[in-house]
Design a protein around this motif. Structure first.
Motif, PDB file in Angstrom:
ATOM      1  N   GLY A   1      62.984  28.721   6.103  1.00  0.00           N
ATOM      2  CA  GLY A   1      62.925  29.822   7.064  1.00  0.00           C
ATOM      3  C   GLY A   1      61.561  29.955   7.707  1.00  0.00           C
ATOM      4  O   GLY A   1      61.441  30.186   8.919  1.00  0.00           O
ATOM      5  N   LYS A   2      60.506  29.803   6.904  1.00  0.00           N
ATOM      6  CA  LYS A   2      59.154  29.881   7.458  1.00  0.00           C
ATOM      7  C   LYS A   2      58.859  28.709   8.382  1.00  0.00           C
ATOM      8  O   LYS A   2      58.149  28.861   9.392  1.00  0.00           O
TER       9      LYS A   2
ATOM     10  N   PRO B   1      51.658  12.118   2.638  1.00  0.00           N
ATOM     11  CA  PRO B   1      50.691  13.196   2.885  1.00  0.00           C
ATOM     12  C   PRO B   1      51.283  14.587   2.676  1.00  0.00           C
ATOM     13  O   PRO B   1      52.488  14.806   2.841  1.00  0.00           O
ATOM     14  N   VAL B   2      50.409  15.515   2.303  1.00  0.00           N
ATOM     15  CA  VAL B   2      50.767  16.940   2.321  1.00  0.00           C
ATOM     16  C   VAL B   2      50.710  17.401   3.776  1.00  0.00           C
ATOM     17  O   VAL B   2      49.680  17.238   4.444  1.00  0.00           O
ATOM     18  N   LYS B   3      51.814  17.947   4.254  1.00  0.00           N
ATOM     19  CA  LYS B   3      51.875  18.353   5.671  1.00  0.00           C
ATOM     20  C   LYS B   3      51.831  19.859   5.868  1.00  0.00           C
ATOM     21  O   LYS B   3      51.383  20.332   6.916  1.00  0.00           O
ATOM     22  N   LEU B   4      52.306  20.611   4.865  1.00  0.00           N
ATOM     23  CA  LEU B   4      52.317  22.067   4.984  1.00  0.00           C
ATOM     24  C   LEU B   4      51.919  22.674   3.642  1.00  0.00           C
ATOM     25  O   LEU B   4      52.218  22.107   2.586  1.00  0.00           O
ATOM     26  N   VAL B   5      51.271  23.828   3.690  1.00  0.00           N
ATOM     27  CA  VAL B   5      50.926  24.553   2.463  1.00  0.00           C
ATOM     28  C   VAL B   5      51.335  26.015   2.629  1.00  0.00           C
ATOM     29  O   VAL B   5      51.183  26.609   3.698  1.00  0.00           O
ATOM     30  N   GLY B   6      51.871  26.574   1.531  1.00  0.00           N
ATOM     31  CA  GLY B   6      52.241  27.983   1.509  1.00  0.00           C
ATOM     32  C   GLY B   6      51.159  28.778   0.813  1.00  0.00           C
ATOM     33  O   GLY B   6      50.790  28.487  -0.326  1.00  0.00           O
ATOM     34  N   LEU B   7      50.640  29.786   1.506  1.00  0.00           N
ATOM     35  CA  LEU B   7      49.490  30.529   0.994  1.00  0.00           C
ATOM     36  C   LEU B   7      49.777  32.017   0.869  1.00  0.00           C
ATOM     37  O   LEU B   7      48.878  32.842   1.023  1.00  0.00           O
ATOM     38  N   GLY B   8      51.019  32.383   0.593  1.00  0.00           N
ATOM     39  CA  GLY B   8      51.345  33.799   0.444  1.00  0.00           C
ATOM     40  C   GLY B   8      52.825  34.028   0.647  1.00  0.00           C
ATOM     41  O   GLY B   8      53.598  33.087   0.854  1.00  0.00           O
ATOM     42  N   GLU B   9      53.224  35.303   0.584  1.00  0.00           N
ATOM     43  CA  GLU B   9      54.630  35.663   0.704  1.00  0.00           C
ATOM     44  C   GLU B   9      54.989  36.190   2.085  1.00  0.00           C
ATOM     45  O   GLU B   9      56.139  36.523   2.339  1.00  0.00           O
ATOM     46  N   GLY B  10      54.015  36.302   2.972  1.00  0.00           N
ATOM     47  CA  GLY B  10      54.294  36.780   4.319  1.00  0.00           C
ATOM     48  C   GLY B  10      55.068  35.760   5.125  1.00  0.00           C
ATOM     49  O   GLY B  10      55.054  34.560   4.819  1.00  0.00           O
ATOM     50  N   PRO B  11      55.771  36.200   6.184  1.00  0.00           N
ATOM     51  CA  PRO B  11      56.592  35.277   6.971  1.00  0.00           C
ATOM     52  C   PRO B  11      55.792  34.194   7.680  1.00  0.00           C
ATOM     53  O   PRO B  11      56.321  33.129   7.963  1.00  0.00           O
ATOM     54  N   ASP B  12      54.516  34.450   7.975  1.00  0.00           N
ATOM     55  CA  ASP B  12      53.697  33.471   8.685  1.00  0.00           C
ATOM     56  C   ASP B  12      52.602  32.897   7.793  1.00  0.00           C
ATOM     57  O   ASP B  12      51.535  32.493   8.267  1.00  0.00           O
TER      58      ASP B  12
ATOM     59  N   ALA C   1      66.003  42.629  16.307  1.00  0.00           N
ATOM     60  CA  ALA C   1      64.952  42.310  17.263  1.00  0.00           C
ATOM     61  C   ALA C   1      64.384  40.922  16.983  1.00  0.00           C
ATOM     62  O   ALA C   1      64.174  40.551  15.832  1.00  0.00           O
ATOM     63  N   ILE C   2      64.159  40.164  18.032  1.00  0.00           N
ATOM     64  CA  ILE C   2      63.607  38.820  17.889  1.00  0.00           C
ATOM     65  C   ILE C   2      62.090  38.922  17.721  1.00  0.00           C
ATOM     66  O   ILE C   2      61.401  39.521  18.550  1.00  0.00           O
ATOM     67  N   GLU C   3      61.590  38.359  16.633  1.00  0.00           N
ATOM     68  CA  GLU C   3      60.162  38.401  16.372  1.00  0.00           C
ATOM     69  C   GLU C   3      59.463  37.234  17.062  1.00  0.00           C
ATOM     70  O   GLU C   3      60.066  36.189  17.300  1.00  0.00           O
ATOM     71  N   VAL C   4      58.202  37.430  17.358  1.00  0.00           N
ATOM     72  CA  VAL C   4      57.377  36.377  17.959  1.00  0.00           C
ATOM     73  C   VAL C   4      56.359  35.943  16.908  1.00  0.00           C
ATOM     74  O   VAL C   4      55.396  36.660  16.645  1.00  0.00           O
ATOM     75  N   PRO C   5      56.569  34.778  16.277  1.00  0.00           N
ATOM     76  CA  PRO C   5      55.629  34.340  15.230  1.00  0.00           C
ATOM     77  C   PRO C   5      54.247  34.063  15.805  1.00  0.00           C
ATOM     78  O   PRO C   5      54.099  33.683  16.972  1.00  0.00           O
ATOM     79  N   GLU C   6      53.223  34.258  14.962  1.00  0.00           N
ATOM     80  CA  GLU C   6      51.876  33.987  15.410  1.00  0.00           C
ATOM     81  C   GLU C   6      51.672  32.482  15.545  1.00  0.00           C
ATOM     82  O   GLU C   6      52.305  31.693  14.843  1.00  0.00           O
TER      83      GLU C   6
END
Length: 404
Positions: free
Chosen positions: A222-223, A376-387, A93-98
């Motif tokens: 992937g994220k 610059p820092v452009k993205l930050v990862g704040l957990g293990e969830g897909p979003d 199933a294709i997921e719809v990211p938030e």
């Protein structure tokens, strides 16, 4: 007398021989009786009931004419099973990211550990009635412990000392506003933190993701695909990490969740060839963005770093690379700056992705790595969830650090 004894012995011998001959003839002419059958020795069977009951012997036999055949519509035809042929699995199933807008604000609670050490620690120190030299040294130690870096720490402390002296009376609200302004100024608001992922006229935008082993680089790729899909982009993934077992499978799984195709090659194959084919497929499909996941090579391996440069040169045969994102583990602290410096010498880094920022009290690494590279820092990862990968916003980040 001796004659009588001799006669008796002869008679006994003769009689013994005759009896043995008779027994032998009997054994030869008559077979032993057959052993009784097991059934004959077994006790009579007990009567059975239900499904175990036997059909009575006097039950009349059914003929073909007396058997009722089922209707044609009720007959179920079973397809023969072919060994070795797997069943066809339904497509995932294709997921719809938030949506990514405001995602960092929604993930504010993930920065609780950094908040306790950096933001709340500074507010507590600045709220003291007398700010003597010992207090300012504690403020410096707090900033250094949070990996802000020596030069940025000295700059921030001098600015704070000047403004606190001018401010005079310090209410909690005034201190919070003062600290927020200075931290945002330290991080910087002038840098371009947007991702250059819009397609060009004849080809897609190309984003290379680089970094050392263990930083979460493939997961970040992937994220990032989910981030782009959530913003309305079509994505092709290039699994150019051909040296780590199952790296391509991992990336393909991420892509399938959002409907992004993954271009991959044989395990141990040429990474540059896979990257080249991924961009080629992106052009053929009219995709908006091609994400190339490179091998998680150690920054101390000169030959492997040279190979990373080769991947970039081969990809540029299709056109310039739009983004080179360096993935850094926020928990590594100052060691991450060494990695960043070496990667910047091989490829032109355009942006930083800080992962595992939720599990560290060293939020100041954002400042240090930007000062080190001028990137610059452009993205930050704040957990293990897909979003849980969020675009970096200085204001929202500082608000998360110092709280309400």
């Amino acid at each position: 007398m001796e004659f009588v004894i001799l006669a008796v012995v002869i008679a006994v011998v003769v009689l013994g021989g005759l009896s043995g001959l008779v027994l032998a003839r009997r054994r030869k002419g008559h077979a032993a009786p057959p052993a009784p059958k097991p059934d004959a020795l077994a006790p009579p069977a007990e009567p059975q009931v239900g499904e175990d009951a036997e059909v009575p012997r006097d039950t009349p036999k059914r003929t073909v004419e007396s058997v009722d055949l089922p209707d044609a519509g009720t007959v179920t035809v079973l397809e023969p099973e072919i060994p070795g042929v797997p069943e066809t699995l339904p497509p995932p199933a294709i997921e719809v990211p938030e949506p990514t807008a405001g995602r960092l604000v929604r993930l504010r609670s993930r920065l609780s550990r950094s908040q306790n050490t950096l933001g709340q620690g500074l507010l507590s120190l600045l709220s003291r009635e007398h700010l003597d030299e010992d207090t300012w040294e504690e403020i410096e130690d707090t900033l250094l412990t949070a990996d802000v870096g020596v030069a940025p720490t000295q700059e921030l402390v001098e600015r704070l000392r000047t403004r606190v002296k001018v401010l005079g009376t310090r209410t909690p609200a005034e201190l919070r506003g003062l600290l927020r302004e200075e931290l945002v100024h330290l991080i910087g608001t002038d840098a371009d933190r947007s991702l250059h992922t819009h397609s060009h006229e004849e080809r897609p935008a190309v984003v290379m993701v680089v970094g050392v082993n263990g930083t979460g680089k493939t997961t970040t790729t992937g994220k990032l695909a989910r981030v782009l899909v959530a913003d309305g982009r079509s994505v092709v993934l290039g699994a150019a990490d051909t040296f780590r077992a199952a790296a391509a499978d991992q990336l393909q799984t991420w892509g399938e969740r959002v409907g992004a195709r993954t271009v991959r090659g044989p395990e141990g194959g040429d990474p540059a060839s896979v990257a080249f084919d991924a961009v080629k497929e992106g052009i053929a499909e009219g995709a908006d963005t091609v994400l190339v996941d490179t091998a998680g090579r150690l920054h101390t391996k000169t030959g492997l770093m040279d190979e990373l440069g080769k991947v970039k040169r081969v990809v540029e045969k299709h056109g310039p690379v739009d983004e080179v994102l360096l993935v850094l583990d926020a928990t590594t602290g100052q060691n991450g700056l060494v990695q960043a410096r070496v990667f910047a010498e091989v490829v032109d880094i355009t942006g930083i992705v800080l992962t595992k920022l939720d599990g560290t009290a060293k939020g100041g690494i954002v400042v240090a790595v930007q000062r080190e590279l001028g990137v610059p820092v452009k993205l930050v990862g704040l957990g293990e969830g897909p979003d849980d990968l969020a675009p970096f916003e200085p204001g929202a980040f500082v608000d998360a650090l110092i709280g309400e």
